[in-house]
Design an enzyme around this catalytic site. Structure first.
Site, short mmCIF file in Angstrom:
data_model
loop_
_atom_site.label_atom_id
_atom_site.label_comp_id
_atom_site.label_asym_id
_atom_site.label_seq_id
_atom_site.Cartn_x
_atom_site.Cartn_y
_atom_site.Cartn_z
CE1 TYR A 52 3.06 -4.77 9.29
CE2 TYR A 52 1.54 -6.60 9.64
CZ TYR A 52 2.82 -6.06 9.73
OH TYR A 52 3.84 -6.80 10.26
NE ARG A 55 3.52 -0.90 12.40
CZ ARG A 55 4.43 -1.83 12.14
NH1 ARG A 55 4.08 -3.10 12.08
NH2 ARG A 55 5.68 -1.50 11.93
CD GLN A 87 16.50 -4.16 12.12
OE1 GLN A 87 16.15 -5.22 12.61
NE2 GLN A 87 17.21 -3.28 12.80
CG ASP A 90 9.25 4.77 9.53
OD1 ASP A 90 10.15 5.21 8.78
OD2 ASP A 90 9.44 4.51 10.74
CG HIS A 105 12.66 -6.21 8.36
ND1 HIS A 105 12.92 -5.99 9.70
CD2 HIS A 105 13.48 -7.24 7.98
CE1 HIS A 105 13.84 -6.86 10.11
NE2 HIS A 105 14.20 -7.62 9.10
CB CYS A 113 -0.20 -9.47 -5.88
SG CYS A 113 -1.48 -10.60 -6.44
CB CYS A 132 -3.54 -7.71 -7.60
SG CYS A 132 -1.98 -7.42 -8.46
CB ALA A 215 17.88 8.16 17.75
#
Ligand code: BJW
Length: 231
Positions: A52, A55, A87, A90, A105, A113, A132, A215
């Site tokens: 992650y 990304r 979904q 980004d 999502h 946290c 956190c 698309a």
């Protein structure tokens, strides 16, 4: 006319964001199921954080494509009669100008946290276990929905699907539920349905109409038709 648009990874593909299940869909040899589940995070948090964090860094360098921009143009005309349910984690819809958007999502630019459940806007890495900002405990995880977890804002989504006159799915494989069943919920409420995808998806047969192509071409053309009153 009330429209609900569901978007998946395919809408961001032409911006350079990899999809999950196309040929280049593996990440360092991991299938999405191996890095997108609570079990994977419990077993290998550093691997999941690396996935992650990479990304999150990558989306800073990409831009919305004509498909995102066309949906923002549609919102300018339809206002509250359009809801985009994505979904994708980004922020390309927002950067294109969309405001009526549900990230079912979750979002890359948010941290959750595990200690106090606070969601915090987040643009840095999480793999170095920062505390956190609310409770101070170093239990932050990506604020995304993994397999076995309940997607965000489902009540709002189901309400919009039942009220919709038109349901359109863009760039999603129809493999992951509940999103794969939205076409059936929308049809149950009387909506017509259109699929816009590079190739036929697993659920193409559930749609009234299915168009194949990228698309970046299909979505602007479809938006032009809606705005011209041809649909
Ligand atoms: C282009 C293009 C171009 C390419 N132009 N197109 C057995 C049966 C049924 C269900 C289940 C089951 N066992 C378990 C379940 C439930 C499970 C599930 O669905 N599993 C399946 C794998 C079987 N679902 C869940 O657990 C969900 N939660 C749940 O159901 O809770 C219960 C509940 C629901 C509702 C109310 C109350 C309770 C949670 C699912 C979470 C999914 N999470 C992920 C990771 C998110 C974070 C992250 O991004 O890392 O979400 S997995 C991954 O898949 C990600 C995506 O959003 C999601 C869908 O992928 P998507 O977008 O469709 O991408 P691809 O790669 O699959 O497809 C791309 C498409 O684009 C392709 O079709 C291409 O052709 C196309 N394309 N280029 C147009 N240029």
């Amino acid at each position: 006319m009330k429209i609900v648009v569901l978007t998946g990874a395919g809408i961001s593909a032409e911006s350079g964001v990899p999809t999950f299940r196309d040929a280049d869909g593996l990440w360092e040899g991991h299938r999405v199921e191996d890095v997108a589940s609570p079990d994977a995070f419990d077993l290998q948090p550093s691997v999941v954080h690396r996935f992650y964090d990479a990304r999150r860094a990558a989306i800073a360098g990409v831009a919305p494509n004509p498909a995102h921009l066309a949906l923002a143009r549609l919102e300018e005309r339809l206002g509250d009669d359009l809801l985009v349910v994505t979904q994708n984690i980004d922020d390309l819809h927002e950067r294109a100008g969309s405001t009526r958007i549900v990230h079912m999502h979750g979002e890359l630019r948010s941290a959750l946290c595990r200690a106090c459940r606070t969601r915090t806007p987040w643009t840095d890495d999480l793999g170095d276990y920062p505390p956190c900002p609310r409770c101070g405990v170093s239990e932050l995880r990506p604020d995304v929905v993994w397999f076995g977890e309940v997607p965000y804002e489902m009540d709002r989504i189901f309400e919009a699907l039942y009220e919709a006159d038109l349901f359109v799915a863009i760039g999603t494989s129809g493999v992951v539920y509940p999103a794969a069943a939205f076409v059936q919920f929308a049809a149950g409420g009387g909506a017509r349905s259109v699929e816009l995808n590079l190739v036929a998806s697993d659920v193409s047969g559930d749609f009234d109409e299915s168009r194949a192509g990228p698309a970046g071409q299909l979505v602007p053309a479809w938006v032009d038709e809606v705005l011209a009153g041809e649909l």
